[in-house]
Design a protein around this motif. Sequence first.
Motif, PDB file in Angstrom:
ATOM      1  N   SER A  28      25.870  36.376 -65.346  1.00 26.78           N
ATOM      2  CA  SER A  28      25.297  37.259 -66.352  1.00 26.78           C
ATOM      3  C   SER A  28      24.263  36.535 -67.215  1.00 26.78           C
ATOM      4  N   ALA A  29      24.616  35.360 -67.699  1.00 23.71           N
ATOM      5  CA  ALA A  29      23.691  34.597 -68.553  1.00 23.71           C
ATOM      6  C   ALA A  29      22.447  34.202 -67.774  1.00 23.71           C
ATOM      7  N   TYR A  30      22.639  33.813 -66.524  1.00 22.16           N
ATOM      8  CA  TYR A  30      21.515  33.384 -65.695  1.00 22.16           C
ATOM      9  C   TYR A  30      20.531  34.530 -65.456  1.00 22.16           C
ATOM     10  N   VAL A  31      21.037  35.685 -65.054  1.00 20.41           N
ATOM     11  CA  VAL A  31      20.162  36.825 -64.771  1.00 20.41           C
ATOM     12  C   VAL A  31      19.491  37.314 -66.055  1.00 20.41           C
ATOM     13  N   THR A  32      20.216  37.292 -67.166  1.00 16.38           N
ATOM     14  CA  THR A  32      19.621  37.690 -68.448  1.00 16.38           C
ATOM     15  C   THR A  32      18.440  36.794 -68.801  1.00 16.38           C
ATOM     16  N   GLU A  33      18.630  35.488 -68.661  1.00 20.93           N
ATOM     17  CA  GLU A  33      17.555  34.541 -68.977  1.00 20.93           C
ATOM     18  C   GLU A  33      16.352  34.732 -68.061  1.00 20.93           C
ATOM     19  N   ARG A  34      16.597  34.934 -66.769  1.00 22.40           N
ATOM     20  CA  ARG A  34      15.492  35.121 -65.828  1.00 22.40           C
ATOM     21  C   ARG A  34      14.790  36.461 -66.045  1.00 22.40           C
ATOM     22  N   ALA A  35      15.546  37.479 -66.389  1.00 25.73           N
ATOM     23  CA  ALA A  35      14.939  38.788 -66.657  1.00 25.73           C
ATOM     24  C   ALA A  35      14.044  38.717 -67.887  1.00 25.73           C
ATOM     25  N   MET A  36      14.497  38.037 -68.934  1.00 27.17           N
ATOM     26  CA  MET A  36      13.686  37.885 -70.139  1.00 27.17           C
ATOM     27  C   MET A  36      12.429  37.067 -69.854  1.00 27.17           C
ATOM     28  N   THR A  37      12.568  36.035 -69.034  1.00 32.96           N
ATOM     29  CA  THR A  37      11.396  35.228 -68.656  1.00 32.96           C
ATOM     30  C   THR A  37      10.355  36.089 -67.953  1.00 32.96           C
ATOM     31  N   GLY A  38      10.811  36.966 -67.063  1.00 33.94           N
ATOM     32  CA  GLY A  38       9.899  37.857 -66.361  1.00 33.94           C
ATOM     33  C   GLY A  38       9.195  38.828 -67.291  1.00 33.94           C
ATOM     34  N   ILE A  39       9.941  39.389 -68.237  1.00 39.92           N
ATOM     35  CA  ILE A  39       9.356  40.321 -69.202  1.00 39.92           C
ATOM     36  C   ILE A  39       8.286  39.625 -70.035  1.00 39.92           C
TER      37      ILE A  39
END
Length: 252
Positions: free
Chosen positions: A211-222
Amino acid sequence: MKKLFTSVLAIGLIVHVNAQSSTSSESSSGGSLIKKAGGLLDKVKKKTGSDGLSNDDIVAGLKEALSVGAKNSSDKLSAVDGFFKDAAIKILMPEEARKVEQKLRQLGMGKLVDNAILSMNRAAEDAAKSAAPIFIDAVKNMSIQDAWGILKGTDTAATAYLRKATSNPLTAAFQPVINASLEKTDATKYWKEVFDVYNKFSLKPVNSDLSAYVTERAMTGIFYYVAEEEKKIRTNPAARVSDILQKVFGAR
């Protein structure tokens, strides 16, 4: 009053120097004084707002720029394959799990890994739908000082401000959406299957926080695409889709 006095002083200095230079056209000192006086007048113009931009204009323009950038980014990334088919931001296995991925593919379990990767990206695409309103809400407290700094800053100064101002609250608001999306897309299921299989063959079990990993990567993409949108607004007149954007960024 002080600004008015400075303006009058600058104009008077120009008139005085022009008068001197008319009696001696070859006077090098006169030319130097004219340049200095002109420079002073330019500074006065900037300080007195003669470029036509008020503080309200600047704040409104930057808020509009961030809102446009956030909406465009959110729309782009929330579409099907918004993350998955974009090489710049596609979510892959975390670094510590790359050896896991390689080992499983060697064991003929590539499909299991592919499902896990696809599900992570689908979760990020689903969560991206909620990004724009969170960003837009965050820019409401932008100060005049922040606005001036952003306007005169680099081509991604607004994005940097947004990242600094919203990273913590955005993570707190974003992660529940990611969690729900991961469950909905079966990402946690695939992730568990991947590492359950791997751990059977390894003396060092892997227990990463998906969860933390995908959240961080999703925010990076945004943020990556918010920055791209900001660059376009600053450098491309066609991207300034409203009067306030044209006024503020056209005057830089």
